[in-house]
Design a protein around this motif. Sequence first.
Motif, short mmCIF file in Angstrom:
data_model
loop_
_atom_site.label_atom_id
_atom_site.label_comp_id
_atom_site.label_asym_id
_atom_site.label_seq_id
_atom_site.Cartn_x
_atom_site.Cartn_y
_atom_site.Cartn_z
N ALA A 61 -0.87 11.36 -32.87
CA ALA A 61 -0.74 12.63 -32.14
C ALA A 61 -2.13 13.21 -31.97
O ALA A 61 -2.88 13.29 -32.94
N ASP A 62 -2.46 13.59 -30.78
CA ASP A 62 -3.76 14.18 -30.49
C ASP A 62 -3.61 15.64 -30.11
O ASP A 62 -2.77 15.98 -29.26
N LEU A 63 -4.41 16.47 -30.73
CA LEU A 63 -4.39 17.89 -30.41
C LEU A 63 -5.17 18.12 -29.12
O LEU A 63 -6.35 17.78 -29.04
N ASN A 64 -4.53 18.66 -28.13
CA ASN A 64 -5.16 18.98 -26.86
C ASN A 64 -5.18 20.50 -26.72
O ASN A 64 -4.17 21.11 -26.36
N LYS A 65 -6.32 21.08 -27.03
CA LYS A 65 -6.40 22.55 -27.03
C LYS A 65 -6.31 23.11 -25.62
O LYS A 65 -5.81 24.22 -25.41
N GLY A 66 -6.79 22.35 -24.64
CA GLY A 66 -6.72 22.82 -23.26
C GLY A 66 -5.29 22.96 -22.78
O GLY A 66 -4.93 23.92 -22.09
N GLU A 67 -4.46 22.00 -23.15
CA GLU A 67 -3.05 22.03 -22.75
C GLU A 67 -2.17 22.62 -23.85
O GLU A 67 -0.95 22.66 -23.68
N THR A 68 -2.77 23.03 -24.93
CA THR A 68 -2.05 23.52 -26.12
C THR A 68 -0.87 22.61 -26.45
O THR A 68 0.30 23.03 -26.55
N SER A 69 -1.20 21.33 -26.61
CA SER A 69 -0.14 20.35 -26.89
C SER A 69 -0.53 19.49 -28.08
O SER A 69 -1.71 19.35 -28.43
N PHE A 70 0.50 18.91 -28.68
CA PHE A 70 0.31 18.00 -29.83
C PHE A 70 1.45 16.99 -29.77
O PHE A 70 2.29 16.90 -30.64
N HIS A 71 1.45 16.21 -28.70
CA HIS A 71 2.54 15.26 -28.48
C HIS A 71 2.45 14.08 -29.45
O HIS A 71 1.36 13.57 -29.73
N LEU A 72 3.60 13.63 -29.89
CA LEU A 72 3.69 12.50 -30.82
C LEU A 72 3.98 11.24 -30.02
O LEU A 72 4.92 11.22 -29.22
N LYS A 73 3.21 10.18 -30.28
CA LYS A 73 3.35 8.97 -29.48
C LYS A 73 3.43 7.73 -30.35
O LYS A 73 2.86 7.69 -31.44
N LYS A 74 4.16 6.75 -29.80
CA LYS A 74 4.19 5.44 -30.43
C LYS A 74 4.37 4.41 -29.32
O LYS A 74 5.24 4.58 -28.46
N PRO A 75 3.56 3.38 -29.28
CA PRO A 75 3.63 2.44 -28.16
C PRO A 75 4.92 1.63 -28.10
O PRO A 75 5.42 1.34 -27.01
N PHE A 76 5.47 1.26 -29.26
CA PHE A 76 6.66 0.41 -29.28
C PHE A 76 7.66 0.96 -30.31
O PHE A 76 7.42 0.84 -31.51
N ALA A 77 8.74 1.51 -29.85
CA ALA A 77 9.72 2.11 -30.75
C ALA A 77 10.46 1.06 -31.56
O ALA A 77 10.77 -0.03 -31.07
N GLN A 78 10.72 1.39 -32.81
CA GLN A 78 11.51 0.54 -33.70
C GLN A 78 12.81 1.27 -34.06
O GLN A 78 12.87 2.51 -34.05
N GLU A 79 13.80 0.49 -34.42
CA GLU A 79 15.11 1.08 -34.73
C GLU A 79 14.98 2.08 -35.88
O GLU A 79 15.63 3.14 -35.87
N GLU A 80 14.13 1.78 -36.85
CA GLU A 80 13.98 2.67 -38.01
C GLU A 80 13.27 3.98 -37.69
O GLU A 80 13.14 4.84 -38.55
N ASP A 81 12.80 4.11 -36.46
CA ASP A 81 12.17 5.38 -36.05
C ASP A 81 13.21 6.44 -35.70
O ASP A 81 12.86 7.61 -35.51
N SER A 82 14.44 6.04 -35.58
CA SER A 82 15.51 7.00 -35.26
C SER A 82 15.56 8.08 -36.33
O SER A 82 15.77 7.78 -37.51
N ALA A 83 15.37 9.31 -35.93
CA ALA A 83 15.29 10.43 -36.88
C ALA A 83 15.13 11.72 -36.09
O ALA A 83 15.00 11.72 -34.87
N MET A 84 15.07 12.81 -36.84
CA MET A 84 14.79 14.13 -36.26
C MET A 84 13.31 14.42 -36.50
O MET A 84 12.83 14.30 -37.63
N TYR A 85 12.61 14.81 -35.45
CA TYR A 85 11.19 15.06 -35.54
C TYR A 85 10.89 16.53 -35.25
O TYR A 85 11.34 17.08 -34.24
N TYR A 86 10.11 17.13 -36.13
CA TYR A 86 9.75 18.53 -35.98
C TYR A 86 8.24 18.68 -35.86
O TYR A 86 7.49 18.15 -36.69
N CYS A 87 7.81 19.40 -34.87
CA CYS A 87 6.42 19.79 -34.73
C CYS A 87 6.23 21.13 -35.44
O CYS A 87 7.13 22.00 -35.38
N ALA A 88 5.11 21.32 -36.12
CA ALA A 88 4.90 22.56 -36.85
C ALA A 88 3.45 23.00 -36.75
O ALA A 88 2.53 22.17 -36.68
N LEU A 89 3.27 24.30 -36.77
CA LEU A 89 1.94 24.89 -36.67
C LEU A 89 1.69 25.73 -37.92
O LEU A 89 2.56 26.51 -38.34
#
Lengths: 111, 118
Positions: A61-89
């Motif tokens: 995840a890269d912090l982009n201050k210009g866009e005020t974003s912190f998107h989470l990325k993964k190039p290839f999803a795996q089945e075990e990635d299934s979950a609830m994801y929370y962004c926090a400040l």
Amino acid sequence: AQRVTQPEKLLSVFKGAPVELKCNYSYSGSPELFWYVQYSRQRLQLLLRHISRESIKGFTADLNKGETSFHLKKPFAQEEDSAMYYCALSSFTGGGNKLTFGTGTQLKVEL
Amino acid sequence: NAGVMQNPRHLVRRRGQEARLRCSPVKGHSHVYWYRQLPEEGLKFMVYLQKENIIDESGMPKERFSAEFPKEGPSILRIQQVVRGDSAAYFCASSLRDRGLGGANVLTFGAGSRLTVL
């Protein structure tokens, strides 16, 4: 006041497909951003934090201050990635390490 | 290290009764945080405590809710005269301190206490 927005309640992808979980924030100070994950029947746990600039379980995840974003990325999803994801400040107004959470995105990785 | 322990895991109360939720932080952690998660909503900050002190209670409802973290024993979140709208999952988290050399300290979360008000 600080705010964290996760626009997607549910994101469904196929195994091997790229994943991007969106997170935008508003905060007047210098932000510290985190991603927490909650797997089924487990407690909330830290996935990664922007200050560490590390990759955990293939996620980045890269912090982009210009866009005020912190998107989470993964190039290839795996089945075990299934979950609830929370962004926090993390903010220090009023004292203390207070985390403001987004509403969360449920990631479902399908075979 | 048992992590953050919360009890009870599930609590059922009738309207007007009192609910007490307990949280034992990670051994050595002196900071405790309480969060509430209502259905379909994210985690909402309620209160942040250090031993014997409330540091930030900006997220606590003005009435019926109180929290403490005594010198000895667990942190307690107390809800008096519960109403149906209090039904939620209440999460406790702890940290060693609020900030270190690496920035804001990571919170360790408990499994939560689910309150149901009939």
